[in-house]
Write a protein that holds these residues in place. Structure first.
Motif, mmCIF file in Angstrom:
data_model
loop_
_atom_site.group_PDB
_atom_site.id
_atom_site.type_symbol
_atom_site.label_atom_id
_atom_site.label_comp_id
_atom_site.label_asym_id
_atom_site.label_seq_id
_atom_site.Cartn_x
_atom_site.Cartn_y
_atom_site.Cartn_z
ATOM 1 N N GLU A 85 0.807 -1.191 -0.199
ATOM 2 C CA GLU A 85 0.133 -0.110 -0.024
ATOM 3 C C GLU A 85 0.933 1.188 -0.035
ATOM 4 O OE1 GLU A 85 -2.770 0.221 3.341
ATOM 5 O OE2 GLU A 85 -3.542 -2.024 2.783
ATOM 6 N N VAL A 86 0.322 2.272 -0.865
ATOM 7 C CA VAL A 86 1.479 3.555 -0.718
ATOM 8 C C VAL A 86 1.363 4.166 0.796
ATOM 9 C CG1 VAL A 86 1.129 5.932 -1.525
ATOM 10 C CG2 VAL A 86 0.377 3.856 -3.208
ATOM 11 N N LYS A 87 2.316 4.701 0.935
ATOM 12 C CA LYS A 87 2.749 5.211 2.304
ATOM 13 C C LYS A 87 2.887 4.388 3.156
ATOM 14 C CE LYS A 87 2.250 9.486 0.664
ATOM 15 N NZ LYS A 87 3.484 10.226 0.613
ATOM 16 N N ASN A 88 3.106 3.205 3.050
ATOM 17 C CA ASN A 88 3.378 1.963 4.222
ATOM 18 C C ASN A 88 4.655 0.954 3.760
ATOM 19 O OD1 ASN A 88 0.753 2.304 5.887
ATOM 20 N ND2 ASN A 88 -0.238 2.328 3.917
ATOM 21 N N LEU A 89 5.651 1.612 3.518
ATOM 22 C CA LEU A 89 6.743 0.849 3.204
ATOM 23 C C LEU A 89 8.027 1.501 3.810
ATOM 24 C CD1 LEU A 89 8.339 -1.430 1.524
ATOM 25 C CD2 LEU A 89 8.726 0.199 -0.083
ATOM 26 N N LEU A 90 8.932 0.454 4.554
ATOM 27 C CA LEU A 90 10.106 0.917 5.110
ATOM 28 C C LEU A 90 11.178 -0.140 4.858
ATOM 29 C CD1 LEU A 90 11.661 2.837 7.188
ATOM 30 C CD2 LEU A 90 10.918 1.261 9.122
ATOM 31 N N TYR A 91 12.426 0.216 4.323
ATOM 32 C CA TYR A 91 13.570 -0.591 4.143
ATOM 33 C C TYR A 91 14.529 -0.174 4.751
ATOM 34 C CZ TYR A 91 16.910 -3.430 1.590
ATOM 35 O OH TYR A 91 18.013 -3.937 1.283
ATOM 36 N N MET A 92 15.279 -0.587 5.770
ATOM 37 C CA MET A 92 16.442 0.014 6.484
ATOM 38 C C MET A 92 17.371 -1.117 6.823
ATOM 39 S SD MET A 92 14.794 0.301 10.394
ATOM 40 C CE MET A 92 16.339 0.572 11.102
ATOM 41 N N PHE A 93 18.754 -0.607 7.118
ATOM 42 C CA PHE A 93 19.730 -1.421 7.669
ATOM 43 C C PHE A 93 20.060 -1.333 9.013
ATOM 44 C CE2 PHE A 93 20.338 -1.985 3.309
ATOM 45 C CZ PHE A 93 20.581 -3.037 3.173
ATOM 46 N N PHE A 94 20.238 -2.071 10.077
ATOM 47 C CA PHE A 94 20.566 -1.907 11.380
ATOM 48 C C PHE A 94 21.896 -2.826 11.747
ATOM 49 C CE2 PHE A 94 20.273 -2.574 15.976
ATOM 50 C CZ PHE A 94 20.434 -1.412 16.190
ATOM 51 N N GLY A 95 22.914 -2.123 12.404
ATOM 52 C CA GLY A 95 23.879 -2.852 12.807
ATOM 53 C C GLY A 95 24.967 -3.265 11.689
ATOM 54 N N GLY A 96 24.798 -2.648 10.617
ATOM 55 C CA GLY A 96 25.718 -2.756 9.728
ATOM 56 C C GLY A 96 25.211 -3.898 8.427
ATOM 57 N N ASN A 97 24.927 -4.908 8.843
ATOM 58 C CA ASN A 97 24.460 -5.822 7.873
ATOM 59 C C ASN A 97 22.843 -6.717 7.941
ATOM 60 O OD1 ASN A 97 25.394 -7.481 9.775
ATOM 61 N ND2 ASN A 97 26.214 -8.826 8.696
ATOM 62 N N MET A 98 22.172 -6.112 9.004
ATOM 63 C CA MET A 98 20.926 -6.443 9.508
ATOM 64 C C MET A 98 19.968 -5.711 8.495
ATOM 65 S SD MET A 98 19.259 -8.787 10.967
ATOM 66 C CE MET A 98 20.274 -9.607 12.042
ATOM 67 N N ALA A 99 19.328 -6.339 7.666
ATOM 68 C CA ALA A 99 18.234 -5.508 6.724
ATOM 69 C C ALA A 99 16.831 -6.089 7.293
ATOM 70 C CB ALA A 99 18.390 -6.019 5.258
ATOM 71 N N ILE A 100 16.194 -4.940 7.500
ATOM 72 C CA ILE A 100 14.659 -5.024 7.843
ATOM 73 C C ILE A 100 13.735 -4.437 6.538
ATOM 74 C CG2 ILE A 100 12.937 -4.338 9.534
ATOM 75 C CD1 ILE A 100 15.907 -3.912 10.895
ATOM 76 N N ILE A 101 12.785 -4.987 6.256
ATOM 77 C CA ILE A 101 11.694 -4.351 5.234
ATOM 78 C C ILE A 101 10.226 -4.894 6.032
ATOM 79 C CG2 ILE A 101 11.500 -6.568 3.726
ATOM 80 C CD1 ILE A 101 11.115 -4.414 1.518
ATOM 81 N N LEU A 102 9.707 -3.659 5.882
ATOM 82 C CA LEU A 102 8.341 -3.720 6.743
ATOM 83 C C LEU A 102 7.262 -2.863 5.720
ATOM 84 C CD1 LEU A 102 6.770 -3.152 9.357
ATOM 85 C CD2 LEU A 102 7.723 -1.371 9.880
ATOM 86 N N TRP A 103 6.215 -3.614 5.598
ATOM 87 C CA TRP A 103 5.185 -3.118 4.512
ATOM 88 C C TRP A 103 3.856 -3.563 4.988
ATOM 89 C CZ3 TRP A 103 7.985 -7.627 3.703
ATOM 90 C CH2 TRP A 103 7.331 -8.627 3.097
ATOM 91 N N LYS A 104 2.875 -3.006 4.511
ATOM 92 C CA LYS A 104 1.537 -3.222 4.760
ATOM 93 C C LYS A 104 0.789 -3.493 3.249
ATOM 94 C CE LYS A 104 -2.506 -1.567 6.826
ATOM 95 N NZ LYS A 104 -3.170 -0.358 7.699
ATOM 96 N N CYS A 105 0.058 -4.484 3.181
ATOM 97 C CA CYS A 105 -0.749 -4.745 2.153
ATOM 98 C C CYS A 105 -2.046 -5.559 2.577
ATOM 99 C CB CYS A 105 0.083 -5.513 0.952
ATOM 100 S SG CYS A 105 0.462 -7.205 1.233
ATOM 101 N N SER A 106 -3.081 -5.244 2.057
ATOM 102 C CA SER A 106 -4.516 -5.941 2.357
ATOM 103 C C SER A 106 -4.861 -6.897 1.564
ATOM 104 C CB SER A 106 -5.535 -4.813 2.724
ATOM 105 O OG SER A 106 -5.236 -3.531 2.252
#
Length: 106
Positions: A85-106
């Motif tokens: 869904e538009v306005k509901n996506l986050l792609y980030m790195f933490f601690g160097g090599n740990m990737a996190i992708i967080l998104w919403k879709c219905s």
């Protein structure tokens, strides 16, 4: 052959490990992005050796705060292609090599 100082500096920069959260892409509003980023950092620190539990903590908190249908992937060395869904996506790195992708879709 001796390396020049510029070559040594470039090599050192390419191996730098980022210990702070590094957002690669997000289309969330600033308030949601800040809250999601802090939640991701907390979960990754709490469950440093268990990515599945970190992802579950992030998903459960986002479902409660912003409604259902959030999805989370926490790990290293993966690729993805998603629909969200538009306005509901986050792609980030933490601690160097740990990737996190967080998104919403219905």
């Amino acid at each position: 052959m001796a390396e020049t100082t510029e070559e040594k500096k470039a090599d050192a920069d390419s191996k730098r490990v980022h210990t702070y959260p590094l957002i690669r892409h997000s289309d969330m509003n600033d308030e949601m992005k800040t809250e999601a980023m802090e939640l991701c950092v907390t979960a990754c620190e709490k469950f440093a050796s268990n990515n599945e539990n970190a992802a579950k903590m992030i998903k459960d908190a986002m479902d409660k705060k912003f409604g259902a249908s959030w999805h989370v992937v926490v790990g290293e060395g993966y690729g993805f292609e998603i629909t969200h869904e538009v306005k509901n996506l986050l792609y980030m790195f933490f601690g160097g090599n740990m990737a996190i992708i967080l998104w919403k879709c219905s």
